[in-house]
Design a protein around this motif. Structure first.
Motif, PDB file in Angstrom:
ATOM      1  N   GLU A   1     -40.840   9.818  -9.022  1.00 59.96           N
ATOM      2  CA  GLU A   1     -41.658   9.957 -10.224  1.00 59.96           C
ATOM      3  C   GLU A   1     -40.998   9.197 -11.374  1.00 59.96           C
ATOM      4  O   GLU A   1     -39.782   9.271 -11.560  1.00 59.96           O
ATOM      5  CB  GLU A   1     -41.807  11.425 -10.592  1.00 59.96           C
ATOM      6  CG  GLU A   1     -42.561  12.248  -9.573  1.00 59.96           C
ATOM      7  CD  GLU A   1     -44.035  11.865  -9.495  1.00 59.96           C
ATOM      8  OE1 GLU A   1     -44.609  11.570 -10.565  1.00 59.96           O
ATOM      9  OE2 GLU A   1     -44.592  11.846  -8.386  1.00 59.96           O
ATOM     10  N   ALA A   2     -41.819   8.459 -12.124  1.00 58.43           N
ATOM     11  CA  ALA A   2     -41.280   7.682 -13.244  1.00 58.43           C
ATOM     12  C   ALA A   2     -42.266   7.699 -14.404  1.00 58.43           C
ATOM     13  O   ALA A   2     -43.487   7.784 -14.224  1.00 58.43           O
ATOM     14  CB  ALA A   2     -41.001   6.246 -12.811  1.00 58.43           C
ATOM     15  N   LEU A   3     -41.710   7.626 -15.610  1.00 58.08           N
ATOM     16  CA  LEU A   3     -42.502   7.557 -16.831  1.00 58.08           C
ATOM     17  C   LEU A   3     -42.526   6.094 -17.271  1.00 58.08           C
ATOM     18  O   LEU A   3     -41.478   5.491 -17.502  1.00 58.08           O
ATOM     19  CB  LEU A   3     -41.872   8.438 -17.908  1.00 58.08           C
ATOM     20  CG  LEU A   3     -42.722   8.790 -19.124  1.00 58.08           C
ATOM     21  CD1 LEU A   3     -43.915   9.649 -18.708  1.00 58.08           C
ATOM     22  CD2 LEU A   3     -41.879   9.547 -20.146  1.00 58.08           C
TER      23      LEU A   3
ATOM     24  N   THR B   1     -45.977   7.872  -9.346  1.00 53.61           N
ATOM     25  CA  THR B   1     -45.126   7.822  -8.156  1.00 53.61           C
ATOM     26  C   THR B   1     -44.932   6.364  -7.764  1.00 53.61           C
ATOM     27  O   THR B   1     -45.897   5.668  -7.442  1.00 53.61           O
ATOM     28  CB  THR B   1     -45.761   8.593  -6.993  1.00 53.61           C
ATOM     29  OG1 THR B   1     -45.978   9.946  -7.395  1.00 53.61           O
ATOM     30  CG2 THR B   1     -44.858   8.562  -5.764  1.00 53.61           C
ATOM     31  N   LEU B   2     -43.676   5.906  -7.794  1.00 50.77           N
ATOM     32  CA  LEU B   2     -43.392   4.485  -7.603  1.00 50.77           C
ATOM     33  C   LEU B   2     -42.254   4.285  -6.608  1.00 50.77           C
ATOM     34  O   LEU B   2     -41.425   5.162  -6.409  1.00 50.77           O
ATOM     35  CB  LEU B   2     -42.986   3.836  -8.932  1.00 50.77           C
ATOM     36  CG  LEU B   2     -43.950   3.962 -10.120  1.00 50.77           C
ATOM     37  CD1 LEU B   2     -43.276   3.401 -11.354  1.00 50.77           C
ATOM     38  CD2 LEU B   2     -45.243   3.221  -9.830  1.00 50.77           C
TER      39      LEU B   2
ATOM     40  N   GLN C   1     -44.868  -3.184 -17.103  1.00 54.02           N
ATOM     41  CA  GLN C   1     -44.454  -2.006 -17.857  1.00 54.02           C
ATOM     42  C   GLN C   1     -42.966  -1.754 -17.609  1.00 54.02           C
ATOM     43  O   GLN C   1     -42.371  -2.341 -16.716  1.00 54.02           O
ATOM     44  CB  GLN C   1     -45.291  -0.784 -17.447  1.00 54.02           C
ATOM     45  CG  GLN C   1     -46.778  -0.932 -17.762  1.00 54.02           C
ATOM     46  CD  GLN C   1     -47.558   0.290 -17.300  1.00 54.02           C
ATOM     47  OE1 GLN C   1     -47.524   0.649 -16.134  1.00 54.02           O
ATOM     48  NE2 GLN C   1     -48.258   0.936 -18.226  1.00 54.02           N
ATOM     49  N   ARG C   2     -42.393  -0.865 -18.417  1.00 56.78           N
ATOM     50  CA  ARG C   2     -40.981  -0.528 -18.270  1.00 56.78           C
ATOM     51  C   ARG C   2     -40.832   0.973 -18.035  1.00 56.78           C
ATOM     52  O   ARG C   2     -41.563   1.790 -18.612  1.00 56.78           O
ATOM     53  CB  ARG C   2     -40.207  -0.917 -19.537  1.00 56.78           C
ATOM     54  CG  ARG C   2     -40.124  -2.405 -19.768  1.00 56.78           C
ATOM     55  CD  ARG C   2     -39.244  -3.119 -18.749  1.00 56.78           C
ATOM     56  NE  ARG C   2     -37.862  -2.665 -18.793  1.00 56.78           N
ATOM     57  CZ  ARG C   2     -36.956  -3.172 -19.622  1.00 56.78           C
ATOM     58  NH1 ARG C   2     -37.284  -4.138 -20.465  1.00 56.78           N
ATOM     59  NH2 ARG C   2     -35.710  -2.716 -19.588  1.00 56.78           N
ATOM     60  N   VAL C   3     -39.867   1.290 -17.182  1.00 49.63           N
ATOM     61  CA  VAL C   3     -39.553   2.696 -16.933  1.00 49.63           C
ATOM     62  C   VAL C   3     -38.747   3.249 -18.108  1.00 49.63           C
ATOM     63  O   VAL C   3     -37.795   2.612 -18.571  1.00 49.63           O
ATOM     64  CB  VAL C   3     -38.755   2.840 -15.627  1.00 49.63           C
ATOM     65  CG1 VAL C   3     -38.322   4.293 -15.417  1.00 49.63           C
ATOM     66  CG2 VAL C   3     -39.581   2.363 -14.443  1.00 49.63           C
TER      67      VAL C   3
END
Length: 363
Positions: free
Chosen positions: A287-289, A37-38, A328-330
């Protein structure tokens, strides 16, 4: 006839087997993808502008008799700033007040005359024309009162203009003109000073079209979008605010839209004209991966990652990436939660290759 020993044949066979044996599977480190969660942030450059500012100009002509503030002084709304000689305006007020007394006296006399003629006309002792003349005289006298009352309001307003006061709380500039100067109003009115409200300031910056669209699709309440500000010359203090407004149109030449964020001047340092660095946050968390930068490979203009299937075999997966977050990258397309990706040694493996997993920590 040639004879060969059995021992020699056995040694040669074992040597050939060692040469043809398959190399060991490469050892790789993998992580399992999970969502987080970002709140996403975008960076911009901008400048500080005042929320309220005003050029102080005279609305009446005359001589400056007093400058009631010091250069750079904080003043409150209604505080006296300049005094322009009020005596000419005071004289006008007294003259109009006298005119009002005279007008009311004439109106009283006309009213009394009207009442007398009304009684006489009812008794048929005078003609209707005499009554009409008296009625008209009273109407004219009443109108004269209203005219003089309006003139008195204007005269008092001009007298009030002699006392130039602060329109809001703020900090004064230096006085451009001082005691003894004769000033004019109307079109030739000079700027006597400027005042700037310094409890809050705007930061103006230009947001690109993509970020603007994403921001508004996330929420229609722009004031819920958090903003962080640091000074370009000193980033030791972070000021927290929120978006105040977006402009009403996009600049077609730059593809950006002017944005205003509002900040409290908590330490009194902010001042108009300062260059600032802006971090614009999304209105809400999502929400993000995320994928480690080490796990991202490049194939010409495409990005890819290697995933490990259930048989510990390398699988090539083309991916699309979004914003950066803490190194990091989404991932916007190409990977799913729960998949295992290789995070090191991408140059030593190929799709379809079997590998040995060194460790599998949960991300």
């Amino acid at each position: 006839m040639n004879y060969y020993s059995g021992e020699a044949n056995t040694a040669e066979t074992e040597s050939a087997a060692e040469v043809t044996a398959a190399p060991p599977a490469p050892v790789v480190e993998v992580v399992e993808l999970t969502t987080e969660t970002l709140r996403f942030w975008s960076r911009f450059s901008g400048r500080i502008v005042p929320v309220d500012s005003a050029d102080i100009k005279p609305l009446t002509s005359g001589e400056i008799q007093k400058v009631a503030f010091e250069d750079g002084q904080m003043v409150k709304k209604g505080d006296l700033l300049f005094l322009i000689d009020p005596r000419p305006q005071q004289a006008v007020v007294k003259r109009v007040e006298a005119q009002l007394v005279s007008a009311k006296s004439r109106a009283k006399l006309a009213k009394d005359e009207l009442q007398r003629t009304q009684k006489l006309v009812e008794k048929k002792l005078i003609s209707d024309s005499i009554f009409d003349a008296a009625s008209n005289e009273y109407a004219v006298a009443s109108a004269a009162i209203r005219e003089v009352e309006s003139a008195l309001v204007e005269a008092k307003l001009n007298l009030n203009y002699s006392y130039i006061k602060a329109p809001f709380n703020g900090r004064m500039s230096n006085a451009k003109l001082t005691v003894g100067n004769i000033i004019e109003s109307e079109m030739n009115a000079p700027i006597l000073a400027t005042i700037i409200a310094d409890q809050q300031f705007y930061a103006e910056f230009d947001v690109d079209e993509k970020t603007y669209i994403q921001s508004l699709r996330g929420t229609l309440k722009v004031n819920e979008m958090p903003v962080e500000l640091t000074l370009a010359a000193d980033d030791s203090v972070v000021y927290h605010g929120q978006v105040h407004s977006f402009d009403n149109q996009l600049d077609s030449s730059s593809g950006t839209i002017r944005t205003r964020a509002i900040f409290d001047n908590t330490d009194g340092v902010l001042t108009p004209g300062m260059y600032v660095d802006i971090r614009l946050g999304a209105a809400s968390e999502s929400e993000a991966l995320l994928i480690d930068q080490r796990a991202i490979g490049t194939n010409q203009d495409k990005k890819f990652a290697y995933i490990i299937d259930g048989n510990t075999t390398v699988v090539y997966r083309e991916i699309e990436l979004g914003k950066s977050h803490n190194g990091q990258r989404v991932v916007t397309r190409g990977l799913q939660q729960g998949e295992r990706i290789v995070v090191n040694g991408l140059s030593h493996i190929r799709p379809g290759m079997a590998v040995t997993i060194k460790s599998e920590p949960t991300k």
